[in-house]
Design a protein around this motif. Structure first.
Motif, PDB file in Angstrom:
ATOM      1  N   VAL A 125      34.606  34.014  37.790  1.00 48.68           N
ATOM      2  CA  VAL A 125      35.061  33.973  39.183  1.00 48.68           C
ATOM      3  C   VAL A 125      34.869  32.576  39.759  1.00 48.68           C
ATOM      4  O   VAL A 125      35.738  32.058  40.482  1.00 48.68           O
ATOM      5  CB  VAL A 125      34.302  35.025  40.010  1.00 48.68           C
ATOM      6  N   THR A 148      38.855  39.813  42.162  1.00 50.66           N
ATOM      7  CA  THR A 148      37.612  40.302  41.566  1.00 50.66           C
ATOM      8  C   THR A 148      37.428  41.788  41.828  1.00 50.66           C
ATOM      9  O   THR A 148      37.051  42.561  40.925  1.00 50.66           O
ATOM     10  CB  THR A 148      36.415  39.521  42.114  1.00 50.66           C
ATOM     11  N   THR A 150      43.553  36.286  38.686  1.00 48.81           N
ATOM     12  CA  THR A 150      42.114  36.559  38.709  1.00 48.81           C
ATOM     13  C   THR A 150      41.828  38.013  38.376  1.00 48.81           C
ATOM     14  O   THR A 150      40.878  38.322  37.638  1.00 48.81           O
ATOM     15  CB  THR A 150      41.535  36.215  40.092  1.00 48.81           C
ATOM     16  N   VAL A 209      39.422  39.154  35.303  1.00 48.56           N
ATOM     17  CA  VAL A 209      38.192  39.881  35.603  1.00 48.56           C
ATOM     18  C   VAL A 209      38.211  41.261  34.951  1.00 48.56           C
ATOM     19  O   VAL A 209      37.179  41.745  34.469  1.00 48.56           O
ATOM     20  CB  VAL A 209      37.989  39.983  37.128  1.00 48.56           C
TER      21      VAL A 209
END
Length: 302
Positions: free
Chosen positions: A218, A116, A175, A179
């Protein structure tokens, strides 16, 4: 009087909106039958893990005071049989749930936190910083995650924190890319330009506008990443790279291999931890897909 009551009123409205959002999420989640099955399975396993000292006892891991004989088959006294030291496999399975779940949750949280942070920074600033961050992400993405985790677990001390670190720092690239794409989409909206025109800095835009909009993504990535983290932890423990002082499901499989359970046909030593790992991974995957379907209906997940 009005000036003093305004902050309290705005805070109450914010909490009311959050409660309403949680209630709407739960109503939508209940329509996902597979998600309810996964949530029920996690609730049962989590309850067993939390009550392990009461249901299995504190001395179940002791080798010197083992209550049974080596490699006894399942019976009324030992429903899942015993290991090579005479310990109850049912008690070890319950205690192993605590370690496997804890490592999976912590490793997934670390992985999602890194991904993130990298994704928001790359999507917000762009330019050379985004180029450098994305090239590092691509390098981690093309490298086998398990191989990197094995290397880290080998060169560092054998402990639970080493396993958590090895899994967390090697499984964040997916991720980060998701993101980053979501951050770029959010920052193209008009209210971001308005916030900047009103004097909002980088920290304000990322914390107050970008992060809340990427949190659904997330959250879904976290639930899906926990199952992968548990499988990776079991693999590392099976390879002898886990903490030898604690009981985990992967460690039980490694002990069964060393005891020759495969060649001697002691199936009760291998089956319980393997089935437990598969059930937990399946439960988290079902919950993750249900969360994705609720938070992003465009995916068309059923």
């Amino acid at each position: 009087m009005t000036a003093t009551s305004a902050p309290g009123t705005s805070g109450s409205l914010a909490w009311a909106r959050r409660r309403d959002s949680v209630a709407r999420f739960w109503r939508a989640y209940r329509t996902q039958r597979s998600g309810l099955y996964g949530l029920a399975g996690l609730a049962v396993i989590g309850l067993l893990a939390l009550t392990a000292p009461l249901t299995a006892g504190d001395d179940v891991q002791s080798v010197t005071s083992a209550p049974g004989g080596p490699l006894e088959p399942p019976s009324a006294r030992f429903p899942l049989g015993t290991d090579q030291f005479g310990r109850s496999l049912l008690g070890l399975l319950v205690w192993g749930a605590r370690i496997s779940l804890a490592v999976g949750l912590l490793a997934a949280a670390l992985s999602v936190a890194i991904g993130t942070l990298v994704g928001i920074l790359a999507g917000h600033f762009g330019g050379r910083l985004a180029t450098v961050l994305m090239r590092v992400t691509d390098w981690f993405l093309v490298m086998p995650t398990l191989v990197l985790a094995i290397v880290l677990a080998t060169v560092m001390s054998h402990s639970l924190w080493t396993v958590v670190l090895a899994i967390g720092v090697t499984s964040w690239p997916t991720t980060a890319r998701l993101v980053r794409a979501q951050t770029i989409a959010v920052e193209s909206r008009p209210y971001i330009e308005r916030a900047r025109a009103l004097g909002g800095g980088h920290g304000h835009v990322m914390n107050r506008h970008v992060l809340p909009n990427v949190m659904p993504l997330v959250l879904a990535q976290t639930t899906l990443g926990i199952s992968n983290a548990i499988l990776t932890e079991a693999t590392l423990a099976f390879l002898g790279l886990g903490d030898p002082t604690v009981v985990s499901w992967g460690g039980m499989l490694q002990d069964a291999r060393e005891a020759g359970a495969v060649s001697s046909g002691h199936w009760w030593y291998l089956a319980p931890p393997g089935i437990a790992i598969a059930l937990v991974a399946l439960s988290f995957t079902l919950c993750g897909r249900a969360v994705e379907a609720v938070l992003n209906p465009k995916l068309g997940v059923r």
